[in-house]
Design an enzyme around this catalytic site. Structure first.
Site, PDB file in Angstrom:
ATOM      1  N   ASP A  64      -6.497 -17.544 -10.774  1.00  0.00           N
ATOM      2  CA  ASP A  64      -7.078 -17.400  -9.439  1.00  0.00           C
ATOM      3  C   ASP A  64      -8.476 -17.997  -9.482  1.00  0.00           C
ATOM      4  O   ASP A  64      -9.341 -17.523 -10.228  1.00  0.00           O
ATOM      5  CB  ASP A  64      -7.127 -15.921  -9.035  1.00  0.00           C
ATOM      6  N   HIS A 111     -12.682 -13.697  -1.115  1.00  0.00           N
ATOM      7  CA  HIS A 111     -12.070 -15.000  -0.870  1.00  0.00           C
ATOM      8  C   HIS A 111     -12.686 -15.702   0.342  1.00  0.00           C
ATOM      9  O   HIS A 111     -13.086 -15.057   1.309  1.00  0.00           O
ATOM     10  CB  HIS A 111     -10.565 -14.851  -0.648  1.00  0.00           C
ATOM     11  N   HIS A 117       4.084 -10.833  -5.226  1.00  0.00           N
ATOM     12  CA  HIS A 117       2.885 -10.171  -5.759  1.00  0.00           C
ATOM     13  C   HIS A 117       3.145  -8.680  -5.699  1.00  0.00           C
ATOM     14  O   HIS A 117       3.581  -8.158  -4.676  1.00  0.00           O
ATOM     15  CB  HIS A 117       1.656 -10.540  -4.925  1.00  0.00           C
ATOM     16  N   ARG A 143       0.827  -1.221   0.000  1.00  0.00           N
ATOM     17  CA  ARG A 143       0.000   0.000   0.000  1.00  0.00           C
ATOM     18  C   ARG A 143       0.857   1.265   0.000  1.00  0.00           C
ATOM     19  O   ARG A 143       0.362   2.338   0.295  1.00  0.00           O
ATOM     20  CB  ARG A 143      -0.914   0.007   1.235  1.00  0.00           C
ATOM     21  N   HIS A 160      -1.688  -7.692 -11.368  1.00  0.00           N
ATOM     22  CA  HIS A 160      -3.031  -7.488 -11.900  1.00  0.00           C
ATOM     23  C   HIS A 160      -2.916  -6.674 -13.195  1.00  0.00           C
ATOM     24  O   HIS A 160      -2.126  -5.727 -13.254  1.00  0.00           O
ATOM     25  CB  HIS A 160      -3.900  -6.739 -10.894  1.00  0.00           C
ATOM     26  N   HIS A 193     -11.349 -15.561  -8.610  1.00  0.00           N
ATOM     27  CA  HIS A 193     -11.539 -14.558  -9.656  1.00  0.00           C
ATOM     28  C   HIS A 193     -12.175 -15.157 -10.897  1.00  0.00           C
ATOM     29  O   HIS A 193     -13.060 -14.548 -11.513  1.00  0.00           O
ATOM     30  CB  HIS A 193     -10.201 -13.932 -10.022  1.00  0.00           C
ATOM     31  N   HIS A 221      -3.598 -19.344  -7.772  1.00  0.00           N
ATOM     32  CA  HIS A 221      -4.077 -18.924  -6.460  1.00  0.00           C
ATOM     33  C   HIS A 221      -5.312 -19.758  -6.128  1.00  0.00           C
ATOM     34  O   HIS A 221      -6.294 -19.731  -6.870  1.00  0.00           O
ATOM     35  CB  HIS A 221      -4.460 -17.446  -6.459  1.00  0.00           C
ATOM     36  N   GLU A 278      -4.604 -17.881  -0.816  1.00  0.00           N
ATOM     37  CA  GLU A 278      -4.791 -16.485  -0.437  1.00  0.00           C
ATOM     38  C   GLU A 278      -6.097 -16.350   0.364  1.00  0.00           C
ATOM     39  O   GLU A 278      -6.778 -15.337   0.307  1.00  0.00           O
ATOM     40  CB  GLU A 278      -4.869 -15.583  -1.663  1.00  0.00           C
ATOM     41  N   ASP A 321     -14.757  -9.915  -5.841  1.00  0.00           N
ATOM     42  CA  ASP A 321     -13.576 -10.627  -5.352  1.00  0.00           C
ATOM     43  C   ASP A 321     -13.677 -10.779  -3.838  1.00  0.00           C
ATOM     44  O   ASP A 321     -13.293  -9.881  -3.093  1.00  0.00           O
ATOM     45  CB  ASP A 321     -12.329  -9.826  -5.744  1.00  0.00           C
ATOM     46  N   TYR A 328      -0.698  -3.264  -4.851  1.00  0.00           N
ATOM     47  CA  TYR A 328      -2.074  -3.030  -5.288  1.00  0.00           C
ATOM     48  C   TYR A 328      -2.267  -1.621  -5.851  1.00  0.00           C
ATOM     49  O   TYR A 328      -3.281  -1.337  -6.499  1.00  0.00           O
ATOM     50  CB  TYR A 328      -3.040  -3.241  -4.123  1.00  0.00           C
ATOM     51  N   GLU A 346      -2.443 -11.996 -13.708  1.00  0.00           N
ATOM     52  CA  GLU A 346      -3.430 -12.720 -12.902  1.00  0.00           C
ATOM     53  C   GLU A 346      -4.834 -12.566 -13.471  1.00  0.00           C
ATOM     54  O   GLU A 346      -5.241 -11.466 -13.853  1.00  0.00           O
ATOM     55  CB  GLU A 346      -3.401 -12.203 -11.465  1.00  0.00           C
TER      56      GLU A 346
END
Length: 291
Positions: free
Chosen positions: A186, A238, A70, A40, A110, A189, A223, A268, A236, A73, A152
């Site tokens: 994923d 999980h 990864h 972040r 992404h 996803h 994933h 994840e 999304d 974001y 992804e």
């Protein structure tokens, strides 16, 4: 007989990157995903020699198991805003540099969000930005050439690219460095994007579609996530393995697909501080493997 997938988890790097390796070792995992820095933050501090040395030593102790990073974001290489696009390119290049310094060969990313410019323009912007980030990374560290970028699959929420296999294929075909690109599937996803993995018939239809567009040889990681939302929801969310809308059969099909043999597959799913949830989810996955 084809090999089995390598099962692991995304692990926290709290306290040091090397501690993520210790955490996956404690879980008995065979694959690891980490954030190399706070996901972040735009300008995290550079890696130092002590960090990289400790991480590499921990990996040697663990064994020759795959590690993937990864990316942040915050990065959006498809952003039509030139200032934010430039910022994302620099951040992506730094992600690749950190992978090179740590000896990590896979970087999951992404495909970005087009922010209203439309899918076709969004893909063009993304490809241009990706090419620039790969070239910039080579200037930062020559070993970034060894890092494969894994696009992804996404849920398709908002203006995010990558919900459709054809979008991923278009990115790969247009990129100047197609040999540097792979795909990370994923399960959450894919299901949210409308790909049904729950029955043998529908699962192999999905995989046949993937092979026709992207190519199964491009799949370098998976994933493993169940989902709280229904098929085609574009959301999304999980969930623990077998506790969501996908159910156990979907994971049985993924885990025992010969096309995905020896592929690193990481959880994840929701986390707890003790790692017990990861342990339980890994036990569930191992119970689904055919011996």
């Amino acid at each position: 007989m084809p090999g089995q997938p390598l099962l692991g988890a995304h692990c926290s790097t709290a306290g040091g990157l090397n501690l993520a390796v210790q955490r996956i070792m404690d879980l008995g995992g065979q694959a690891l995903q980490i954030f190399t820095r706070n996901q972040r933050q735009w300008n995290p501090r550079p890696l130092n020699d002590q960090e990289t040395d400790l991480f590499k030593q921990a990996r040697q102790l663990w064994g020759s198991y795959p590690v993937m990073a990864h990316d942040s974001y915050l990065i959006n290489l498809a952003n039509p805003d030139e200032q934010m696009r430039s910022r994302s390119i620099k951040a992506q290049a730094r992600e690749l540099e950190r992978c090179a310094l740590l000896g990590i060969d896979l970087l999951v990313t992404h495909p970005g969000a087009h922010k209203g410019q439309g899918v076709d323009k969004g893909i063009k912007t993304y490809v241009r930005s990706l090419d620039e980030s790969l070239a910039t990374a080579l200037e930062l560290h020559p070993d970034t050439s060894r890092v494969m970028v894994l696009l992804e699959t996404t849920s398709g929420q908002g203006t995010v690219l990558g919900r459709d296999f054809n979008e991923l294929a278009a990115i790969i075909q247009a990129c100047t460095f197609p040999d540097r690109l792979g795909v990370c599937l994923d399960t959450c996803h894919m299901f949210a994007a409308g790909y049904d993995l729950r029955t043998e018939k529908s699962y192999f239809q999905v995989m046949a579609s993937l092979d026709r567009t992207v190519g199964l040889d491009r799949v370098r990681a998976v994933h493993l996530n169940d989902t709280r939302t229904p098929l085609g929801s574009s959301r999304d969310r999980h969930e623990h393995i077998g506790k969501g809308e996908l159910g156990l059969e979907a994971f049985r099909l993924v885990l025992n697909d010969p096309a995905l043999a020896n592929t690193p597959m990481v959880l994840e799913t929701p986390k707890d501080k003790a790692g017990q949830w990861d342990r339980q989810n890994l036990e569930t996955l191992h119970s689904l493997l055919r011996t």
